[in-house]
Design a protein around this motif. Structure first.
Motif, PDB file in Angstrom:
ATOM      1  N   CYS A  43       0.860  -1.180   0.000  1.00 38.12           N
ATOM      2  CA  CYS A  43       0.000   0.000   0.000  1.00 38.12           C
ATOM      3  C   CYS A  43       0.896   1.229   0.000  1.00 38.12           C
ATOM      4  CB  CYS A  43      -0.904  -0.009   1.225  1.00 38.12           C
ATOM      5  SG  CYS A  43      -2.067  -1.366   1.255  1.00 38.12           S
ATOM      6  N   ARG A  44       1.127   1.769  -1.136  1.00 41.56           N
ATOM      7  CA  ARG A  44       2.071   2.867  -1.269  1.00 41.56           C
ATOM      8  C   ARG A  44       1.625   4.145  -0.569  1.00 41.56           C
ATOM      9  NH1 ARG A  44       5.712   1.211  -5.463  1.00 41.56           N
ATOM     10  NH2 ARG A  44       4.838  -0.571  -6.506  1.00 41.56           N
ATOM     11  N   SER A  45       0.332   4.307  -0.341  1.00 44.14           N
ATOM     12  CA  SER A  45      -0.139   5.536   0.289  1.00 44.14           C
ATOM     13  C   SER A  45      -0.100   5.460   1.819  1.00 44.14           C
ATOM     14  CB  SER A  45      -1.545   5.876  -0.190  1.00 44.14           C
ATOM     15  OG  SER A  45      -2.425   4.835   0.144  1.00 44.14           O
ATOM     16  N   ILE A  46       0.271   4.309   2.365  1.00 47.66           N
ATOM     17  CA  ILE A  46       0.394   4.204   3.816  1.00 47.66           C
ATOM     18  C   ILE A  46       1.798   4.649   4.186  1.00 47.66           C
ATOM     19  CG2 ILE A  46       0.416   2.683   5.819  1.00 47.66           C
ATOM     20  CD1 ILE A  46      -1.568   0.890   4.367  1.00 47.66           C
ATOM     21  N   LYS A  47       1.871   5.655   5.058  1.00 49.02           N
ATOM     22  CA  LYS A  47       3.185   6.162   5.452  1.00 49.02           C
ATOM     23  C   LYS A  47       3.709   5.407   6.671  1.00 49.02           C
ATOM     24  CE  LYS A  47       1.559   9.938   8.368  1.00 49.02           C
ATOM     25  NZ  LYS A  47       1.593  11.364   8.602  1.00 49.02           N
ATOM     26  N   THR A  48       5.018   5.420   6.831  1.00 48.57           N
ATOM     27  CA  THR A  48       5.647   4.814   8.001  1.00 48.57           C
ATOM     28  C   THR A  48       5.272   5.632   9.228  1.00 48.57           C
ATOM     29  OG1 THR A  48       7.478   4.041   6.641  1.00 48.57           O
ATOM     30  CG2 THR A  48       7.858   4.147   9.020  1.00 48.57           C
ATOM     31  N   LEU A  49       4.827   4.965  10.267  1.00 48.42           N
ATOM     32  CA  LEU A  49       4.342   5.666  11.453  1.00 48.42           C
ATOM     33  C   LEU A  49       5.310   5.620  12.631  1.00 48.42           C
ATOM     34  CD1 LEU A  49       0.572   4.641  11.472  1.00 48.42           C
ATOM     35  CD2 LEU A  49       1.623   6.706  10.545  1.00 48.42           C
ATOM     36  N   ARG A  50       6.352   4.830  12.537  1.00 53.80           N
ATOM     37  CA  ARG A  50       7.260   4.730  13.680  1.00 53.80           C
ATOM     38  C   ARG A  50       8.278   5.857  13.671  1.00 53.80           C
ATOM     39  NH1 ARG A  50      12.265   3.671  12.416  1.00 53.80           N
ATOM     40  NH2 ARG A  50      12.755   2.456  10.586  1.00 53.80           N
ATOM     41  N   PRO A  51       8.744   6.224  14.878  1.00 57.28           N
ATOM     42  CA  PRO A  51       9.816   7.219  14.962  1.00 57.28           C
ATOM     43  C   PRO A  51      11.094   6.635  14.371  1.00 57.28           C
ATOM     44  CG  PRO A  51       8.809   6.836  17.121  1.00 57.28           C
ATOM     45  CD  PRO A  51       8.272   5.810  16.180  1.00 57.28           C
ATOM     46  N   PRO A  52      11.977   7.365  13.823  1.00 51.45           N
ATOM     47  CA  PRO A  52      11.956   8.808  13.645  1.00 51.45           C
ATOM     48  C   PRO A  52      11.267   9.240  12.353  1.00 51.45           C
ATOM     49  CG  PRO A  52      14.075   8.002  12.951  1.00 51.45           C
ATOM     50  CD  PRO A  52      13.275   6.802  13.425  1.00 51.45           C
ATOM     51  N   MET A  53      10.736   8.297  11.576  1.00 51.17           N
ATOM     52  CA  MET A  53      10.086   8.636  10.305  1.00 51.17           C
ATOM     53  C   MET A  53       8.923   9.591  10.531  1.00 51.17           C
ATOM     54  SD  MET A  53      11.990   6.947   8.364  1.00 51.17           S
ATOM     55  CE  MET A  53      11.642   6.046   6.890  1.00 51.17           C
ATOM     56  N   THR A  54       8.136   9.324  11.532  1.00 48.05           N
ATOM     57  CA  THR A  54       7.018  10.175  11.910  1.00 48.05           C
ATOM     58  C   THR A  54       7.128  10.386  13.416  1.00 48.05           C
ATOM     59  OG1 THR A  54       5.677   9.149  10.188  1.00 48.05           O
ATOM     60  CG2 THR A  54       4.509  10.437  11.834  1.00 48.05           C
ATOM     61  N   PRO A  55       7.681  11.511  13.844  1.00 44.69           N
ATOM     62  CA  PRO A  55       7.929  11.720  15.271  1.00 44.69           C
ATOM     63  C   PRO A  55       6.673  11.725  16.140  1.00 44.69           C
ATOM     64  CG  PRO A  55       8.634  13.635  13.983  1.00 44.69           C
ATOM     65  CD  PRO A  55       8.109  12.618  13.032  1.00 44.69           C
ATOM     66  N   GLU A  56       5.601  12.291  15.663  1.00 45.97           N
ATOM     67  CA  GLU A  56       4.354  12.364  16.435  1.00 45.97           C
ATOM     68  C   GLU A  56       3.260  11.656  15.649  1.00 45.97           C
ATOM     69  OE1 GLU A  56       3.479  14.834  19.115  1.00 45.97           O
ATOM     70  OE2 GLU A  56       5.566  15.351  19.495  1.00 45.97           O
ATOM     71  N   VAL A  57       2.760  10.578  16.204  1.00 48.96           N
ATOM     72  CA  VAL A  57       1.709   9.812  15.539  1.00 48.96           C
ATOM     73  C   VAL A  57       0.444   9.921  16.364  1.00 48.96           C
ATOM     74  CG1 VAL A  57       0.980   7.532  14.787  1.00 48.96           C
ATOM     75  CG2 VAL A  57       3.363   8.198  14.554  1.00 48.96           C
ATOM     76  N   GLY A  58      -0.611  10.368  15.719  1.00 49.94           N
ATOM     77  CA  GLY A  58      -1.898  10.488  16.400  1.00 49.94           C
ATOM     78  C   GLY A  58      -2.834   9.369  16.022  1.00 49.94           C
ATOM     79  N   GLU A  59      -3.937   9.302  16.737  1.00 52.06           N
ATOM     80  CA  GLU A  59      -4.956   8.288  16.461  1.00 52.06           C
ATOM     81  C   GLU A  59      -5.470   8.408  15.024  1.00 52.06           C
ATOM     82  OE1 GLU A  59      -7.223   4.975  17.352  1.00 52.06           O
ATOM     83  OE2 GLU A  59      -5.589   5.877  18.497  1.00 52.06           O
ATOM     84  N   GLN A  72      10.781  -1.089  19.619  1.00 49.96           N
ATOM     85  CA  GLN A  72      11.882  -0.259  20.090  1.00 49.96           C
ATOM     86  C   GLN A  72      12.754   0.058  18.889  1.00 49.96           C
ATOM     87  OE1 GLN A  72      13.948  -2.248  23.239  1.00 49.96           O
ATOM     88  NE2 GLN A  72      12.135  -2.363  24.524  1.00 49.96           N
ATOM     89  N   VAL A  73      13.069   1.340  18.747  1.00 53.05           N
ATOM     90  CA  VAL A  73      13.900   1.797  17.637  1.00 53.05           C
ATOM     91  C   VAL A  73      15.295   2.045  18.183  1.00 53.05           C
ATOM     92  CG1 VAL A  73      14.178   3.557  15.869  1.00 53.05           C
ATOM     93  CG2 VAL A  73      11.889   2.827  16.529  1.00 53.05           C
ATOM     94  N   ARG A  74      16.269   1.421  17.553  1.00 57.72           N
ATOM     95  CA  ARG A  74      17.649   1.600  17.997  1.00 57.72           C
ATOM     96  C   ARG A  74      18.055   3.060  18.000  1.00 57.72           C
ATOM     97  NH1 ARG A  74      21.553  -2.410  14.873  1.00 57.72           N
ATOM     98  NH2 ARG A  74      19.724  -3.679  14.660  1.00 57.72           N
ATOM     99  N   GLY A  75      18.709   3.462  19.068  1.00 57.73           N
ATOM    100  CA  GLY A  75      19.176   4.847  19.166  1.00 57.73           C
ATOM    101  C   GLY A  75      18.128   5.817  19.666  1.00 57.73           C
ATOM    102  N   GLN A  76      16.931   5.351  19.908  1.00 52.52           N
ATOM    103  CA  GLN A  76      15.863   6.228  20.407  1.00 52.52           C
ATOM    104  C   GLN A  76      15.718   6.032  21.903  1.00 52.52           C
ATOM    105  OE1 GLN A  76      13.665   8.356  18.543  1.00 52.52           O
ATOM    106  NE2 GLN A  76      15.281   8.057  17.057  1.00 52.52           N
TER     107      GLN A  76
END
Length: 72
Positions: free
Chosen positions: A2-18, A65-69
């Motif tokens: 699904c190309r229109s679904i963006k990555t939601l995990r940090p650091p790609m998206t720092p603030e993810v809402g509902e 868990q994201v390495r380095g975060q």
């Protein structure tokens, strides 16, 4: 994919809402079902799937868990 679904995990998206999580779930269910908007007789199953994917996504994001975060 699904190309229109963006990555939601940090650091790609720092603030993810509902709203972000639900939008990704909706796009996923639309893609796999082949329906942009379900017919009335499929609406309940469609919405239940969106709810389930939303919950699974929320759980995944809370558990990874994201390495380095730093964790709060």
């Amino acid at each position: 994919m699904c190309r229109s679904i963006k990555t939601l995990r940090p650091p790609m998206t720092p603030e993810v809402g509902e709203e972000d999580i639900r939008a990704a779930a909706l796009q996923y269910v639309r893609k796999i079902s082949g329906f942009r908007a379900p017919a009335a007789h499929n609406r309940e199953a469609f919405e239940e799937a969106v709810d389930a994917v939303t919950a699974a996504t929320r759980e995944l994001l809370a558990g990874i868990q994201v390495r380095g975060q730093r964790t709060s």
